[in-house]
Design a protein around this motif. Structure first.
Motif, PDB file in Angstrom:
ATOM      1  N   GLY A  78       0.785  -1.234   0.000  1.00 12.31           N
ATOM      2  CA  GLY A  78       0.000   0.000   0.000  1.00 12.31           C
ATOM      3  C   GLY A  78       0.813   1.279   0.000  1.00 12.31           C
ATOM      4  N   ARG A  79       2.100   1.208  -0.220  1.00 15.74           N
ATOM      5  CA  ARG A  79       2.906   2.433  -0.283  1.00 15.74           C
ATOM      6  C   ARG A  79       2.380   3.331  -1.402  1.00 15.74           C
ATOM      7  N   ARG A  80       2.376   4.625  -1.133  1.00 17.44           N
ATOM      8  CA  ARG A  80       1.943   5.600  -2.142  1.00 17.44           C
ATOM      9  C   ARG A  80       3.192   6.154  -2.826  1.00 17.44           C
ATOM     10  N   ILE A  81       3.310   5.823  -4.119  1.00 13.37           N
ATOM     11  CA  ILE A  81       4.482   6.203  -4.895  1.00 13.37           C
ATOM     12  C   ILE A  81       4.102   7.359  -5.818  1.00 13.37           C
ATOM     13  N   GLY A  82       4.727   8.494  -5.629  1.00 13.84           N
ATOM     14  CA  GLY A  82       4.460   9.650  -6.474  1.00 13.84           C
ATOM     15  C   GLY A  82       5.514   9.778  -7.554  1.00 13.84           C
ATOM     16  N   VAL A  83       5.093   9.694  -8.799  1.00 16.42           N
ATOM     17  CA  VAL A  83       6.000   9.794  -9.947  1.00 16.42           C
ATOM     18  C   VAL A  83       5.797  11.158 -10.593  1.00 16.42           C
ATOM     19  N   ILE A  84       6.850  11.944 -10.655  1.00  9.07           N
ATOM     20  CA  ILE A  84       6.781  13.272 -11.270  1.00  9.07           C
ATOM     21  C   ILE A  84       7.403  13.179 -12.654  1.00  9.07           C
ATOM     22  N   GLY A  85       6.558  13.183 -13.671  1.00  6.43           N
ATOM     23  CA  GLY A  85       7.025  13.153 -15.048  1.00  6.43           C
ATOM     24  C   GLY A  85       6.811  11.812 -15.720  1.00  6.43           C
ATOM     25  N   ILE A 104       6.755   7.953  -1.046  1.00  5.71           N
ATOM     26  CA  ILE A 104       8.007   7.997  -1.800  1.00  5.71           C
ATOM     27  C   ILE A 104       7.761   8.804  -3.066  1.00  5.71           C
ATOM     28  N   VAL A 105       8.592   9.792  -3.325  1.00 10.18           N
ATOM     29  CA  VAL A 105       8.469  10.647  -4.505  1.00 10.18           C
ATOM     30  C   VAL A 105       9.665  10.385  -5.409  1.00 10.18           C
ATOM     31  N   SER A 106       9.388  10.098  -6.687  1.00 10.48           N
ATOM     32  CA  SER A 106      10.462   9.828  -7.638  1.00 10.48           C
ATOM     33  C   SER A 106      10.381  10.834  -8.781  1.00 10.48           C
ATOM     34  N   LEU A 107      11.494  11.487  -9.051  1.00 11.37           N
ATOM     35  CA  LEU A 107      11.538  12.620  -9.974  1.00 11.37           C
ATOM     36  C   LEU A 107      12.039  12.173 -11.343  1.00 11.37           C
ATOM     37  N   HIS A 108      11.205  12.405 -12.386  1.00 19.36           N
ATOM     38  CA  HIS A 108      11.554  12.004 -13.756  1.00 19.36           C
ATOM     39  C   HIS A 108      11.169  13.078 -14.775  1.00 19.36           C
ATOM     40  N   ALA A 109      11.137  14.320 -14.356  1.00 17.69           N
ATOM     41  CA  ALA A 109      10.809  15.415 -15.256  1.00 17.69           C
ATOM     42  C   ALA A 109      12.039  15.815 -16.062  1.00 17.69           C
ATOM     43  N   PRO A 110      11.836  16.447 -17.225  1.00 25.66           N
ATOM     44  CA  PRO A 110      12.987  16.893 -18.028  1.00 25.66           C
ATOM     45  C   PRO A 110      13.637  18.128 -17.425  1.00 25.66           C
ATOM     46  N   ASP A 111      14.882  18.334 -17.755  1.00 30.29           N
ATOM     47  CA  ASP A 111      15.626  19.506 -17.298  1.00 30.29           C
ATOM     48  C   ASP A 111      15.440  20.619 -18.321  1.00 30.29           C
ATOM     49  N   ILE A 112      14.388  21.410 -18.141  1.00 23.19           N
ATOM     50  CA  ILE A 112      14.067  22.529 -19.012  1.00 23.19           C
ATOM     51  C   ILE A 112      13.811  23.747 -18.126  1.00 23.19           C
ATOM     52  N   PRO A 113      13.792  24.948 -18.697  1.00 25.44           N
ATOM     53  CA  PRO A 113      13.615  26.142 -17.848  1.00 25.44           C
ATOM     54  C   PRO A 113      12.398  26.072 -16.935  1.00 25.44           C
ATOM     55  N   GLU A 114      11.308  25.473 -17.409  1.00 29.78           N
ATOM     56  CA  GLU A 114      10.078  25.420 -16.613  1.00 29.78           C
ATOM     57  C   GLU A 114      10.202  24.515 -15.399  1.00 29.78           C
ATOM     58  N   THR A 115      11.165  23.610 -15.407  1.00 28.88           N
ATOM     59  CA  THR A 115      11.295  22.683 -14.272  1.00 28.88           C
ATOM     60  C   THR A 115      12.461  23.034 -13.356  1.00 28.88           C
ATOM     61  N   TYR A 116      13.165  24.117 -13.649  1.00 26.90           N
ATOM     62  CA  TYR A 116      14.312  24.489 -12.824  1.00 26.90           C
ATOM     63  C   TYR A 116      13.866  24.706 -11.381  1.00 26.90           C
ATOM     64  N   ARG A 117      14.456  23.952 -10.460  1.00 27.94           N
ATOM     65  CA  ARG A 117      14.127  24.012  -9.038  1.00 27.94           C
ATOM     66  C   ARG A 117      12.618  23.921  -8.785  1.00 27.94           C
ATOM     67  N   MET A 118      11.975  23.031  -9.521  1.00 21.72           N
ATOM     68  CA  MET A 118      10.535  22.845  -9.347  1.00 21.72           C
ATOM     69  C   MET A 118      10.213  22.359  -7.933  1.00 21.72           C
ATOM     70  N   LEU A 119      11.166  21.649  -7.310  1.00 23.20           N
ATOM     71  CA  LEU A 119      10.999  21.271  -5.910  1.00 23.20           C
ATOM     72  C   LEU A 119      11.813  22.246  -5.068  1.00 23.20           C
ATOM     73  N   ASP A 120      11.173  23.347  -4.712  1.00 22.56           N
ATOM     74  CA  ASP A 120      11.813  24.371  -3.889  1.00 22.56           C
ATOM     75  C   ASP A 120      11.501  24.111  -2.418  1.00 22.56           C
ATOM     76  N   ALA A 121      11.871  25.029  -1.564  1.00 17.51           N
ATOM     77  CA  ALA A 121      11.677  24.816  -0.127  1.00 17.51           C
ATOM     78  C   ALA A 121      10.212  24.584   0.211  1.00 17.51           C
ATOM     79  N   GLY A 122       9.329  25.365  -0.406  1.00 18.42           N
ATOM     80  CA  GLY A 122       7.903  25.227  -0.117  1.00 18.42           C
ATOM     81  C   GLY A 122       7.363  23.874  -0.512  1.00 18.42           C
ATOM     82  N   ARG A 123       7.773  23.379  -1.667  1.00 15.57           N
ATOM     83  CA  ARG A 123       7.260  22.084  -2.118  1.00 15.57           C
ATOM     84  C   ARG A 123       7.911  20.929  -1.366  1.00 15.57           C
ATOM     85  N   LEU A 124       9.178  21.047  -1.040  1.00 16.79           N
ATOM     86  CA  LEU A 124       9.806  19.999  -0.235  1.00 16.79           C
ATOM     87  C   LEU A 124       9.116  19.880   1.119  1.00 16.79           C
TER      88      LEU A 124
END
Length: 337
Positions: A157-164, A214-234
């Protein structure tokens, strides 16, 4: 219709990779599909010693260590029509001049996606068992954990969050299917029907972060995703949550992540960082709640043969008059790695 004359091809990469990319059986297939001198490897498109061969080259087989492909390449290789990249992303390789001249570009990125997805799956399973914390305790105490210490351990039942839903993200979603997970997905280009077909529940990013174990990050490295996980989102990730990054370090505010990890509130599995590598004084090398690896998730060792095989198959298709199976288009650059 197939071309009666095989295309003239040349390697452009760091030659150290050639034996693993193209072991003898693959090299033999490659040479049957094209006119190729395996001893000729371009490291500098301006090298006078390479001028004659480049002037007759129809296909460049590129890889790690290849110089950027820009207007100078077109000047040196006026017959160039196709670039076959025996690695992953072409974002930092292909310049505007190649797109403007209609050069066909193909990449082995789909082959490189599999080991990254496999690495990520392994880390998800290990994190779900709290493997890294148990290892640290066992090293320190030489005793087995109590029932209380394992009460919140396990992968049911683990909740796995996939970004991208990138190529890696999609391979990971496929690999997650047999397990007893709840899979969440954030990708602005994926609609609810497609997310359901991928086996995931689509969510806005902030909601995914708040609901995932568990959060796993798979987004592309483009200007729109730069530091998409900032202090507020972390800060939205639950206490004790695990962040896995096999994408690019620039997608996370490294200072904010370091603060969270030093505090012990979060755990992390980091195969990529910003900068890369981290300075020797970084606390992330020593923290028990951080599992740090040196950018090894992608293809290494015998996995490189898979990338070479994709290039050989693309060249065989080209020689047979067929379109590439792994073409990268200029329009893809706005949203892929």
């Amino acid at each position: 219709m197939p071309d009666p004359q095989p295309p003239k091809a040349a390697f452009a990469m760091d030659p150290v990779h050639l034996p693993l990319l193209f072991p003898p059986p693959l090299m033999a297939r490659l040479r049957r599909a094209c006119d190729l001198d395996p001893s000729f490897v371009v490291r500098d498109f301006g090298d006078p010693a390479a001028a004659d061969r480049l002037a007759r080259t129809d296909v460049l087989i590129t890889g790690w260590g290849c110089p950027g492909l820009d207007a100078a390449v077109l000047a040196a290789a006026p017959r160039l029509r196709t670039v076959l990249h025996a690695a992953g992303s072409v974002r930092s390789l292909v310049g505007d001049a190649l797109w403007e001249h209609g050069i066909t570009v193909s990449s082995a990125v789909t082959g490189n996606a599999l080991p990254v997805a496999e690495y990520t799956l392994a880390m998800i399973l290990l994190a779900g068992k709290d493997t890294f914390a148990h290892r640290e305790r066992f090293r320190a105490t030489h005793t087995y954990p109590t029932v209380a210490e394992t009460a919140h351990t396990g992968n049911v039942g683990r909740r796995i969050g996939v970004i991208g839903a990138s190529r890696v993200g999609r391979r990971l979603l496929e690999l997650l299917r047999p397990f007893d997970f709840t899979v969440l997905l954030h990708d602005p280009y994926v609609d609810p029907a497609e997310a359901a077909a991928l086996g995931a529940e689509p969510l806005p990013l902030d909601e995914l972060l708040g609901r995932s174990d568990i959060v796993s990050l798979h987004a592309p490295d483009i200007p729109e995703t730069y530091r998409m996980l900032d202090a507020g989102r972390l800060a939205l990730i639950r206490d004790g949550g695990v962040l896995i990054n096999t994408s690019r370090g620039a997608l996370i505010d490294h200072g904010a992540l370091t603060d969270e990890l030093v505090s012990g509130r979060l755990q992390a599995v980091l195969d990529v960082t910003e900068p890369e590598p981290l300075p020797a004084a970084s606390p992330l090398y020593r923290l028990p709640n951080v599992f740090l690896t040196p950018h090894i998730a992608g293809s290494l060792g015998n996995e490189l043969e898979r990338l070479g095989r994709i290039v050989v198959e693309e060249l065989e298709r080209l020689a047979a008059g067929l379109p590439p199976a792994h073409e990268v288009r200029h329009s893809d650059m706005v949203r892929v790695a």
